[in-house]
Design a protein around this motif. Structure first.
Motif, PDB file in Angstrom:
ATOM      1  N   ASN A   1       0.825  -1.224   0.000  1.00 33.57           N
ATOM      2  CA  ASN A   1       0.000   0.000   0.000  1.00 33.57           C
ATOM      3  C   ASN A   1       0.853   1.265   0.000  1.00 33.57           C
ATOM      4  OD1 ASN A   1       0.948   0.163   2.625  1.00 33.57           O
ATOM      5  ND2 ASN A   1      -1.047   0.336   3.580  1.00 33.57           N
TER       6      ASN A   1
ATOM      7  N   TYR B   1       1.388  14.092   6.080  1.00 32.38           N
ATOM      8  CA  TYR B   1       1.043  12.743   6.511  1.00 32.38           C
ATOM      9  C   TYR B   1       2.191  12.097   7.278  1.00 32.38           C
ATOM     10  CZ  TYR B   1      -2.971  12.659   3.289  1.00 32.38           C
ATOM     11  OH  TYR B   1      -4.149  12.907   2.633  1.00 32.38           O
TER      12      TYR B   1
ATOM     13  N   ASN C   1      -5.728  14.469  -1.438  1.00 36.29           N
ATOM     14  CA  ASN C   1      -4.358  13.981  -1.486  1.00 36.29           C
ATOM     15  C   ASN C   1      -3.558  14.805  -2.493  1.00 36.29           C
ATOM     16  OD1 ASN C   1      -4.500  11.821   0.392  1.00 36.29           O
ATOM     17  ND2 ASN C   1      -5.551  10.557  -1.123  1.00 36.29           N
TER      18      ASN C   1
ATOM     19  N   ASN D   1     -10.738   4.185  -4.535  1.00 38.14           N
ATOM     20  CA  ASN D   1      -9.556   4.648  -3.818  1.00 38.14           C
ATOM     21  C   ASN D   1      -8.850   3.520  -3.073  1.00 38.14           C
ATOM     22  OD1 ASN D   1      -8.024   7.093  -3.344  1.00 38.14           O
ATOM     23  ND2 ASN D   1      -8.543   6.840  -1.177  1.00 38.14           N
TER      24      ASN D   1
ATOM     25  N   HIS E   1      -9.824   1.396  -0.679  1.00 38.58           N
ATOM     26  CA  HIS E   1     -10.059   1.250   0.753  1.00 38.58           C
ATOM     27  C   HIS E   1     -11.377   0.493   0.991  1.00 38.58           C
ATOM     28  CE1 HIS E   1      -7.634   5.230   1.335  1.00 38.58           C
ATOM     29  NE2 HIS E   1      -6.834   4.184   1.228  1.00 38.58           N
TER      30      HIS E   1
ATOM     31  N   ASN F   1      -7.452   6.611   5.441  1.00 39.89           N
ATOM     32  CA  ASN F   1      -6.875   5.348   4.996  1.00 39.89           C
ATOM     33  C   ASN F   1      -7.201   4.237   5.988  1.00 39.89           C
ATOM     34  OD1 ASN F   1      -5.273   7.826   4.233  1.00 39.89           O
ATOM     35  ND2 ASN F   1      -4.463   6.381   2.760  1.00 39.89           N
ATOM     36  N   THR F   2      -7.241   3.006   5.500  1.00 40.45           N
ATOM     37  CA  THR F   2      -7.815   1.925   6.299  1.00 40.45           C
ATOM     38  C   THR F   2      -6.795   0.957   6.881  1.00 40.45           C
ATOM     39  OG1 THR F   2      -8.227   0.775   4.196  1.00 40.45           O
ATOM     40  CG2 THR F   2     -10.077   1.953   5.195  1.00 40.45           C
ATOM     41  N   ASN F   3      -5.500   1.146   6.630  1.00 39.15           N
ATOM     42  CA  ASN F   3      -4.521   0.200   7.164  1.00 39.15           C
ATOM     43  C   ASN F   3      -4.437   0.262   8.686  1.00 39.15           C
ATOM     44  OD1 ASN F   3      -2.278  -1.693   7.073  1.00 39.15           O
ATOM     45  ND2 ASN F   3      -0.969   0.054   7.515  1.00 39.15           N
TER      46      ASN F   3
END
Length: 536
Positions: free
Chosen positions: A93, A186, A360, A471, A473, A515-517
């Motif tokens: 990712n 970020y 972004n 995207n 996610h 973001n989903t991580n």
């Protein structure tokens, strides 16, 4: 073949699965089998931060799924890269560390998911984290997941940040702190210029434990269910089909596509769908594979007057050689970052309570992004990407066949509501407003995507239909809750089946704003705690 007996079996070594297996095995009390369909994470480009473009369409470490044609997007197919390697998608990712908005988790609690409000999940975010900025009310140190600021940034990054401030967006030093709204830099899951995947975080030391068995090239094909209880897992290896038994529990962590697919293959899902594929119905569960949703984005791109973008790197052999030398000798330069430095969390409508757009700001601009790879513009360029964080559209994951090695059928249903359209249109307008600010004037030659001629709403809609993409996610296909369409309860236990849980982004009732991580890793941490408490 007999794969042995274990206290716990975890299927899928992705963002959440690594956390589950790592935590369950850490005190030595329980034996754990972790199954991963892909290989070990030895591919060198996994670990170089900018190397993720080398994994974007590499079938050795990537499932390379495709969606079905999207009706509102000119029947285009949405390419879905997903990690097929230790670390899962955290190994391929973009490495942005973002938790989502605190109100997202409070909303989960409001729909009946007890123990998932922000105050309840924050300790798990902090426990997972080793943040270089130090510990405070919102951050932790000493955890397995390294979180750092960028070690190298182009001058363009500051100009993007300052332009957003000039456009009226307040500066925000920490998207994961007291407030989410604003523009800032970020943080990343990078440590000393190396990717810090969930596998690096949770398995690097755990591999030495005698009570943890990590099986790679081991594709889970079915959960074995006897008398309403999960008792083991069938999985395919190069040596043939094997069966492992679980004395206590099976935890499914195959991700938003893999987890519902495995449950469906095991007889858990919509009864008519299972019968169509000749699968015996163990339990009729209409929610398995339903409620798929994802963030959605497009691009506004500008030709750049200075050779400070990633396009300049991609299009020049001497620059690539120099970047390689900088990385090899000092772990610095463009290869030490991932090309995404700055973002903004904003509201498409000031009447909203919290951000529904993420902007972004990329140090590159691309021509195409699909299963054939990422093709950069052939000149110096950069891009601003509006991302809709709160989509209305809901889709499905279904079986294409009863063959467990076949890819699943994926349908998103993007841009099906006025809200989805309006948010994206406003996001495009905001990106253009940022691009017009004085801070970016030294860098902007002209807008190249969609171009100044695309100004009226009908033309913008046509542009969105032809360029908008997932995207990457996706969440929600094994949704948590108490309703008839929910798959797991707040303990992540599959309704009606003992000894079976799901732990990954598929359990999210609603997608988080970001973001989903990091949220997936949090889910793995929390699941491991709940499993250990139940095992006492």
């Amino acid at each position: 073949m007999d794969g042995g007996k274990f206290d716990f079996i975890v299927t899928g070594a992705g963002s959440a699965g690594c956390a589950v297996a790592g935590r369950l095995s850490e005190d030595g009390r329980y034996s754990v089998l972790l199954l991963e369909a892909g290989p070990s994470d030895t591919y060198p480009w996994i670990h170089v931060p900018l190397g993720y473009h080398k994994t974007f369409n590499n079938p050795k470490v990537n499932w390379m799924f495709d969606s079905e044609p999207e009706p509102e997007l000119n029947n285009r197919i949405m390419y879905q890269p997903r990690g097929k390697v230790l670390g899962g998608t955290s190994s391929i990712n973009g490495m942005v560390y973002m938790r989502g908005n605190a109100a997202d988790y409070d909303e989960w609690r409001q729909r009946g998911c007890e123990g998932w409000d922000y105050d309840s999940v924050l300790p798990y975010f902090k426990r997972a984290e080793d943040n270089e900025r130090g510990a405070d009310a919102f951050h932790g140190t000493g955890g397995p997941l390294k979180v750092q600021d960028h070690r190298w940034q182009p001058t363009l990054a500051k100009a993007m940040h300052d332009a957003a401030v000039e456009a009226g967006i307040p500066a925000n030093p920490d998207f994961n702190g007291a407030t989410q709204e604003g523009v800032g830099y970020y943080q990343t899951t990078i440590n000393k210029a190396r990717r810090w995947s969930s596998a690096r975080a949770y398995l690097r030391e755990a591999k030495k434990r005698r009570n943890l068995t990590i099986a790679t090239s081991a594709h889970a094909t079915r959960v074995l269910i006897e008398n309403g209880r999960a008792v083991g897992v069938e999985y395919r290896t190069p040596a043939g089909l094997q069966t492992a038994r679980a004395n206590r529990e099976v935890i499914v962590s195959g991700g938003v596509y893999g987890s519902p697919q495995l449950l469906l293959l095991s007889g858990l899902g919509p009864a008519e769908h299972l019968k169509q594929h000749g699968i015996d119905v163990v339990r009729d569960m209409p929610g398995v594979g339903s409620h798929l949703h994802d963030h959605f984005n497009t691009y506004i791109a500008y030709k750049c007057s200075q050779a400070v973008t990633m396009n300049d790197l991609a299009n020049s052999l001497p620059r690539r050689l120099l970047a390689g030398a900088m990385y090899a000798l000092g772990r610095t330069g463009p290869l030490a970052s991932m090309g995404l430095y700055v973002g903004a969390m904003v509201r498409s409508d000031k009447r909203l309570e919290r951000p529904d757009l993420q902007i972004n700001m990329f140090a590159w601009a691309i021509k195409t992004r699909d299963r054939n790879g990422v093709q950069a513009q052939p000149f110096s360029a950069f891009g601003l990407s509006p991302v809709h964080l709160r989509p209305d559209g809901r889709g499905t994951v279904r079986l294409k066949s009863a063959d467990p090695m076949a890819a699943p059928e994926i349908r998103f249903n993007f841009l099906r509501t006025a809200n989805d359209w309006n948010a994206m249109l406003q996001g495009m307008r905001l990106c253009r407003e940022i691009g017009r600010q004085p801070a970016l004037k030294p860098f902007v030659v002209e807008e190249i995507m969609p171009g100044p001629g695309v100004a009226e709403e009908p033309a913008l809609r046509d542009y969105l239909r032809s360029t908008g993409v997932s995207n990457l996610h996706p969440v929600g296909t094994c949704r948590m809750g108490h309703g008839p369409d929910d798959v797991v309860d707040p303990q992540l236990k599959v309704h009606g089946i003992a000894g079976l849980r799901v732990a990954d982004a598929s359990i999210m009732p609603n997608i988080v704003a970001g973001n989903t991580n990091a949220p997936s890793i949090m889910i793995g941490e929390k699941c491991a705690d709940m499993v250990r408490m139940a095992a006492v």
